[in-house]
Design an enzyme around this catalytic site. Structure first.
Site, PDB file in Angstrom:
ATOM      1  N   ASP A  27       0.917  -1.095   0.239  1.00 29.94           N
ATOM      2  CA  ASP A  27      -0.066  -0.047  -0.001  1.00 29.94           C
ATOM      3  C   ASP A  27       0.822   0.997   0.132  1.00 29.94           C
ATOM      4  O   ASP A  27       1.398   1.707   1.043  1.00 29.94           O
ATOM      5  CB  ASP A  27      -0.803  -0.066   1.265  1.00 29.94           C
ATOM      6  N   ILE A  28       1.311   1.620  -1.311  1.00 34.27           N
ATOM      7  CA  ILE A  28       2.183   2.797  -1.267  1.00 34.27           C
ATOM      8  C   ILE A  28       1.505   4.148  -1.915  1.00 34.27           C
ATOM      9  O   ILE A  28       2.017   5.436  -1.684  1.00 34.27           O
ATOM     10  CB  ILE A  28       3.262   2.360  -2.365  1.00 34.27           C
ATOM     11  N   LYS A  29       0.387   3.941  -2.384  1.00 35.90           N
ATOM     12  CA  LYS A  29      -0.354   5.222  -2.949  1.00 35.90           C
ATOM     13  C   LYS A  29       0.554   6.104  -3.912  1.00 35.90           C
ATOM     14  O   LYS A  29       0.316   7.347  -3.670  1.00 35.90           O
ATOM     15  CB  LYS A  29      -1.204   5.750  -2.055  1.00 35.90           C
ATOM     16  N   ARG A  30       1.454   5.440  -4.517  1.00 36.89           N
ATOM     17  CA  ARG A  30       2.393   6.605  -5.391  1.00 36.89           C
ATOM     18  C   ARG A  30       1.494   7.114  -6.380  1.00 36.89           C
ATOM     19  O   ARG A  30       0.551   6.588  -6.893  1.00 36.89           O
ATOM     20  CB  ARG A  30       3.661   5.894  -5.567  1.00 36.89           C
ATOM     21  N   THR A  63      -0.832  -0.148  -4.882  1.00 36.98           N
ATOM     22  CA  THR A  63      -1.855   0.951  -4.743  1.00 36.98           C
ATOM     23  C   THR A  63      -1.248   2.195  -5.332  1.00 36.98           C
ATOM     24  O   THR A  63      -0.008   2.435  -4.945  1.00 36.98           O
ATOM     25  CB  THR A  63      -2.408   1.187  -3.461  1.00 36.98           C
TER      26      THR A  63
END
Lengths: 308, 308
Positions: free
Chosen positions: A103-106, A140
């Site tokens: 879950d990195i939401k880059r 993500t």
């Protein structure tokens, strides 16, 4: 990898992903004490405690759930030692046959996204030597910047059979600030994002009808989840918000298809910190935090299957 | 910190920030060779080469520009060694009196944002011991998730005099996919984001009339920059897109106020990889890459001042 995820969900009859989001305050004292004795009250000391904690959780749940989702922020805030712990956690989970969603939401321009993608789901070349660095199965991603911020990941998803989930309608209280703006054609921004995600994923649909490019859809927005499910039949949903954030099994029913597929439900604190909750406290000591997590997983599964 | 940034821009008469975005292909061979001899063709070998490269660049430019902006993705893809290099780069730049903008573009729910904020611009507590981990002066943030994804950074900006730039209209080719959707009130999504950023920053306006909460506005979208400048008089702009991404000094004029303040223009490859460009190649050897970077900074400053 989306096919493998769906197969594991079917095998285990469990559409749950456990969020590995450690924080100092949820690490049992015996783990913290031992680690601080060894490394001091340092970033390394806490990172080491996180890894021990994660391992004990993973050992108790790997036979029950298809996937885990470590949230990188809790590791990143500890610097290099935290990132080392994040990588070791991914590796350990994969050894236990768990699918790992980082879950990195880059989200960044193409040349920058290439670096993130190589690092997290691809390979990094140094003087011709190839290195797998994070080697997650899924990531993500934030799509606010549009297609070229997504395309490098799509390449890696294709070539290396990885997957991604793009933020569409997020679970947090103020997600509507931007996502619920209504456009002149009468649809919401999150619907446009959902449509883009479907389009981006068109060529990557696997044997169960779902694309390697999925969407993040918060369980806390019941109606929106239902609308998005209808509008995007080939998009698999990663659904946060169950449990600690307030959504119930009934709320997220609309994220699934009639056959009970199409979504993976995340719970983090509700599982890994179950031992701190009133319902578990009497029956489990701090030393048994992982046993409480196991029970919480079993109860979550029952709760979900009740509505599917 | 926004006040200090503006003071440094005035002192140096230079609204430039140099992007420290190293990549293997722009590191001169003599640096790579030395580092690979020492550490092998490993992640550590490349991270070590990046640090040497960054140091030599910083040593040549710290008297000319107010700030540097390392892009974390290039470091993150190298794992813990890369993050270590990122932190060392921030530290070294600050020792040279440069303001550091960490280009991280994070964005997540409040509890997660707290971790990012503590790590990058705040302090991390381990058993009561406080650690500064990344300790940047500013960060870049993605606001797609709305206010509660931003609020933890605002806290740190207030308490520790830090700053942030929220993505409003980004410089990349497909930024319009979401940002240029027109809402039913006849404005674009990026205008709404700009308005939110202004509102979030209202209570953090410093002595020069600019808030600690700034905006990222791409130079590649000239008209939008002008509109946003007019609509958000108290918002300082971080402006990528000059040079390698195609924008000229004329294009970004609209991001400035009439007094020539209000924006900080980024150039990354155009400066740090100047020695590879035709105009510099004949006059600078690979060993003089940092001297070419210095000349590129001077020429960029002249180019910007020409239109201000």
């Amino acid at each position: 990898m989306i096919d493998k995820l769906i197969e594991r969900i079917k095998e285990l009859n469990n559409p749950t992903v456990v969020g590995l989001d450690p924080r100092e305050e949820i690490i049992p004292e015996f783990i913290r004490k031992e680690s601080y004795r060894k490394y001091g009250r340092t970033l390394k000391g806490l990172a080491n405690a996180y890894f021990k904690f994660n391992k004990m959780i993973i050992d108790e749940i790997y036979d029950l759930v298809p996937a885990v989702k470590p949230q990188i922020s809790m590791y990143e805030e500890l610097g290099p030692d935290g990132i080392d712990c994040f990588i070791k956690t991914i590796k350990y989970a994969k050894e236990k046959n768990l699918i790992v969603i980082s879950d990195i939401k880059r989200g960044d321009i193409a040349s920058t996204a290439k670096s993130y993608s190589r690092g997290h789901i691809g390979r990094v070349s140094v003087g011709g030597n190839e290195h797998k660095v994070f080697d997650a199965d899924f990531v993500t991603i934030n799509g606010y910047m549009g297609y070229d911020a997504i395309s490098p990941y799509i390449e890696n998803c294709k070539e290396l059979d990885k997957g991604m989930f793009v933020l569409v309608k997020t679970s947090n209280p103020n997600s509507g600030d931007i996502q619920d703006l209504k456009t002149e054609e009468g649809r919401y921004v999150y619907e446009h994002m959902g449509e883009l995600v479907s389009k981006w994923g068109e060529e990557l649909i696997g044997k169960y009808g779902f694309s390697k490019i999925g969407a993040v859809v918060g369980a806390t927005y019941k109606e929106q989840g239902k609308i998005l499910r209808e509008q995007n039949p080939n998009t698999f949903f990663l659904v946060p918000g169950y449990g600690a954030q307030g959504a119930t099994a009934e709320d997220l029913k609309g994220c699934f298809n009639e056959d009970g597929l199409g979504a993976l439900i995340n719970s983090s604190r509700g599982i890994i910190a179950a031992y701190k909750k009133d319902e578990y406290k009497d029956r489990y000591s701090e030393e048994e935090f992982h046993k409480a997590a196991r029970e919480a997983v079993i109860r979550m599964r029952q709760d979900l299957l009740r509505v599917l």
